[in-house]
Design a protein around this motif. Structure first.
Motif, short mmCIF file in Angstrom:
data_model
loop_
_atom_site.label_atom_id
_atom_site.label_comp_id
_atom_site.label_asym_id
_atom_site.label_seq_id
_atom_site.Cartn_x
_atom_site.Cartn_y
_atom_site.Cartn_z
N VAL A 137 0.84 -1.20 0.00
CA VAL A 137 0.00 0.00 0.00
C VAL A 137 0.88 1.25 0.00
O VAL A 137 0.65 2.18 -0.78
N SER A 138 1.88 1.29 0.86
CA SER A 138 2.74 2.46 0.96
C SER A 138 3.51 2.71 -0.33
O SER A 138 3.65 3.86 -0.78
N THR A 139 4.01 1.64 -0.94
CA THR A 139 4.77 1.78 -2.18
C THR A 139 3.91 2.35 -3.29
O THR A 139 4.32 3.28 -4.00
N LEU A 140 2.71 1.82 -3.45
CA LEU A 140 1.84 2.28 -4.53
C LEU A 140 1.28 3.67 -4.25
O LEU A 140 1.08 4.46 -5.18
N THR A 141 1.05 3.99 -2.97
CA THR A 141 0.52 5.30 -2.63
C THR A 141 1.41 6.42 -3.15
O THR A 141 0.93 7.49 -3.57
N SER A 142 2.71 6.18 -3.17
CA SER A 142 3.66 7.23 -3.58
C SER A 142 3.49 7.66 -5.03
O SER A 142 3.98 8.71 -5.44
N LEU A 143 2.76 6.87 -5.82
CA LEU A 143 2.59 7.17 -7.24
C LEU A 143 1.45 8.17 -7.50
O LEU A 143 1.35 8.72 -8.60
N PHE A 144 0.61 8.41 -6.50
CA PHE A 144 -0.66 9.07 -6.77
C PHE A 144 -0.72 10.48 -6.19
O PHE A 144 -0.16 10.77 -5.13
#
Length: 210
Positions: free
Chosen positions: A187-194
């Motif tokens: 979740v944390s890794t993907l959140t950084s993209l948005f």
């Protein structure tokens, strides 16, 4: 970081910037998730929108029927990219009771792990709509399903490129992810993209923007 809390529907017209890429953190199956998805696809009047829908888990007919049940009117144009199992029910156009029209096109991708092929299809759709005076909105349903076929690093690279393309094309896009179906690192890794994260927790929506 800007944060807003909400407990009702029609949440996002003021909180989500047009052209933003949004991570929708919510249960895969929940009425509130369905409402949020529709709200994020309905930031403008239907006739002023081109709708791009990537679906791993629902049939194109089900997607369009849900749209019509909630919005009443069709978008100006619809492209549905049906990935994996959902391709079994996909046809050249959206049919059945929803009533096909020339702007409604279903494209299929039989291999859910073929991110290169998926990226090509989405780029072609954006190119076809480049000169449209309607705004483009997109739903990617879902990253939860995508992560069953691609490791986190591969998914991250794909999404980094895709969100960049959406940003360049001024697409308002949201991506579904069920936080209970993956670990916190994912979740944390993907959140950084948005640009924006919309999260449903304890019956309330929270909108966090950079």
């Amino acid at each position: 970081m800007h944060t807003e809390g909400h407990d009702g529907s029609d949440l996002f017209a003021d909180d989500v910037e047009r052209g933003a890429c949004v991570l929708l953190l919510a249960p895969s199956i929940h009425e509130a998730t369905d409402e949020a998805c529709h709200d994020l696809l309905s930031l403008e009047a239907p006739d002023d929108e081109n709708v791009l829908w990537v679906t791993y888990t629902r049939s194109p007919d089900a997607c369009m029927q849900d749209w019509l049940d909630r919005a009443g009117d069709r978008p100006r144009n619809v492209r549905l990219v049906s990935v994996g199992e959902t391709t079994r029910s996909a046809a050249a156009t959206v049919g059945g009771d929803v009533g096909p029209r020339s702007g409604d096109v279903v494209e299929t991708l039989s291999s859910p792990g073929d991110l290169t092929g998926l990226g090509i299809k989405l780029s072609e759709i954006l190119k076809a709509w480049k000169d449209s005076d309607a705004r483009t909105v997109a739903c990617f349903d879902s990253l939860t399903a995508l992560l069953q076929y691609a490791d986190l690093q591969t998914a991250y690279k794909f999404l980094h490129v895709l969100t960049g393309r959406f940003d360049a094309a001024d697409v308002t896009a949201h991506f579904h992810l069920d936080p209970d179906a993956c670990d916190q690192q994912t979740v944390s890794t993907l959140t950084s993209l948005f640009d924006t994260v919309v999260e449903f927790e304890d019956g309330e929506w929270t909108v966090r923007s950079r």
